[in-house]
Design a protein around this motif. Sequence first.
Motif, mmCIF file in Angstrom:
data_model
loop_
_atom_site.group_PDB
_atom_site.id
_atom_site.type_symbol
_atom_site.label_atom_id
_atom_site.label_comp_id
_atom_site.label_asym_id
_atom_site.label_seq_id
_atom_site.Cartn_x
_atom_site.Cartn_y
_atom_site.Cartn_z
ATOM 1 N N ASP A 1 -0.889 -6.975 -5.471
ATOM 2 C CA ASP A 1 -1.830 -6.822 -4.368
ATOM 3 C C ASP A 1 -3.180 -6.312 -4.879
ATOM 4 O O ASP A 1 -3.219 -5.355 -5.670
ATOM 5 C CB ASP A 1 -1.248 -5.837 -3.350
ATOM 6 C CG ASP A 1 -2.186 -5.556 -2.216
ATOM 7 O OD1 ASP A 1 -2.472 -6.494 -1.449
ATOM 8 O OD2 ASP A 1 -2.633 -4.389 -2.104
ATOM 9 N N ALA B 1 -6.904 -2.398 -7.559
ATOM 10 C CA ALA B 1 -8.104 -1.557 -7.477
ATOM 11 C C ALA B 1 -7.741 -0.076 -7.520
ATOM 12 O O ALA B 1 -8.411 0.712 -8.210
ATOM 13 C CB ALA B 1 -8.881 -1.880 -6.202
ATOM 14 N N SER B 2 -6.699 0.303 -6.823
ATOM 15 C CA SER B 2 -6.285 1.709 -6.791
ATOM 16 C C SER B 2 -5.848 2.177 -8.181
ATOM 17 O O SER B 2 -6.208 3.276 -8.618
ATOM 18 C CB SER B 2 -5.144 1.894 -5.785
ATOM 19 O OG SER B 2 -4.771 3.243 -5.707
ATOM 20 N N ALA B 3 -5.093 1.337 -8.885
ATOM 21 C CA ALA B 3 -4.660 1.698 -10.239
ATOM 22 C C ALA B 3 -5.847 1.810 -11.189
ATOM 23 O O ALA B 3 -5.919 2.740 -11.998
ATOM 24 C CB ALA B 3 -3.662 0.660 -10.753
ATOM 25 N N ARG C 1 -20.526 6.359 -4.518
ATOM 26 C CA ARG C 1 -20.554 6.421 -3.047
ATOM 27 C C ARG C 1 -21.901 5.924 -2.517
ATOM 28 O O ARG C 1 -21.962 5.170 -1.546
ATOM 29 C CB ARG C 1 -20.303 7.847 -2.580
ATOM 30 C CG ARG C 1 -20.136 7.989 -1.094
ATOM 31 C CD ARG C 1 -19.889 9.460 -0.728
ATOM 32 N NE ARG C 1 -19.316 9.676 0.546
ATOM 33 C CZ ARG C 1 -19.878 9.401 1.714
ATOM 34 N NH1 ARG C 1 -21.050 8.853 1.754
ATOM 35 N NH2 ARG C 1 -19.271 9.650 2.859
ATOM 36 N N LEU D 1 -8.981 2.474 -10.340
ATOM 37 C CA LEU D 1 -9.750 3.656 -9.953
ATOM 38 C C LEU D 1 -9.072 4.926 -10.455
ATOM 39 O O LEU D 1 -9.732 5.821 -11.004
ATOM 40 C CB LEU D 1 -9.936 3.705 -8.431
ATOM 41 C CG LEU D 1 -10.737 4.879 -7.886
ATOM 42 C CD1 LEU D 1 -12.141 4.923 -8.483
ATOM 43 C CD2 LEU D 1 -10.802 4.787 -6.367
ATOM 44 N N GLY D 2 -7.753 5.000 -10.301
ATOM 45 C CA GLY D 2 -7.020 6.161 -10.801
ATOM 46 C C GLY D 2 -7.167 6.315 -12.299
ATOM 47 O O GLY D 2 -7.387 7.419 -12.816
ATOM 48 N N ILE E 1 -5.436 -4.487 -3.579
ATOM 49 C CA ILE E 1 -5.667 -3.061 -3.308
ATOM 50 C C ILE E 1 -4.904 -2.203 -4.310
ATOM 51 O O ILE E 1 -5.398 -1.173 -4.776
ATOM 52 C CB ILE E 1 -5.284 -2.693 -1.855
ATOM 53 C CG1 ILE E 1 -6.124 -3.499 -0.860
ATOM 54 C CG2 ILE E 1 -5.437 -1.189 -1.608
ATOM 55 C CD1 ILE E 1 -7.628 -3.286 -0.977
ATOM 56 N N SER E 2 -3.705 -2.624 -4.685
ATOM 57 C CA SER E 2 -2.941 -1.900 -5.708
ATOM 58 C C SER E 2 -3.646 -1.965 -7.056
ATOM 59 O O SER E 2 -3.695 -0.974 -7.789
ATOM 60 C CB SER E 2 -1.526 -2.480 -5.827
ATOM 61 O OG SER E 2 -0.802 -2.279 -4.637
#
Length: 92
Positions: free
Chosen positions: A39, A44-46, A72, A48-49, A41-42
């Motif tokens: 996915d 991107a989240s990984a 931001r 970013l983390g 979003i997964s």
Amino acid sequence: MSPTDRPDLSDFDQASPELRHAGAVVDQAIEYMLKEKIDPISVASALLGGALGMLSMNLDRDEVLAVLDQARASVSSGEMESISQPPAQGHA
């Protein structure tokens, strides 16, 4: 959005060879994960983390917060919405 609304990406050509290489590797990793049907979003989240972890290992808290504030501001200004495709040579 018209092509005239797109940001000037010529600065990507000016990025250091090391940064361009790192960006190209990240682009390949993203491509691979998407082909593996992970996915977005997964993905991107990984990423970013992982990026936050790298920043935290190399910068103090205030410097990490400054980087996040800058990110931001880019999102708030709409700058990120105008970039639909990363440059072929990697992110900068």
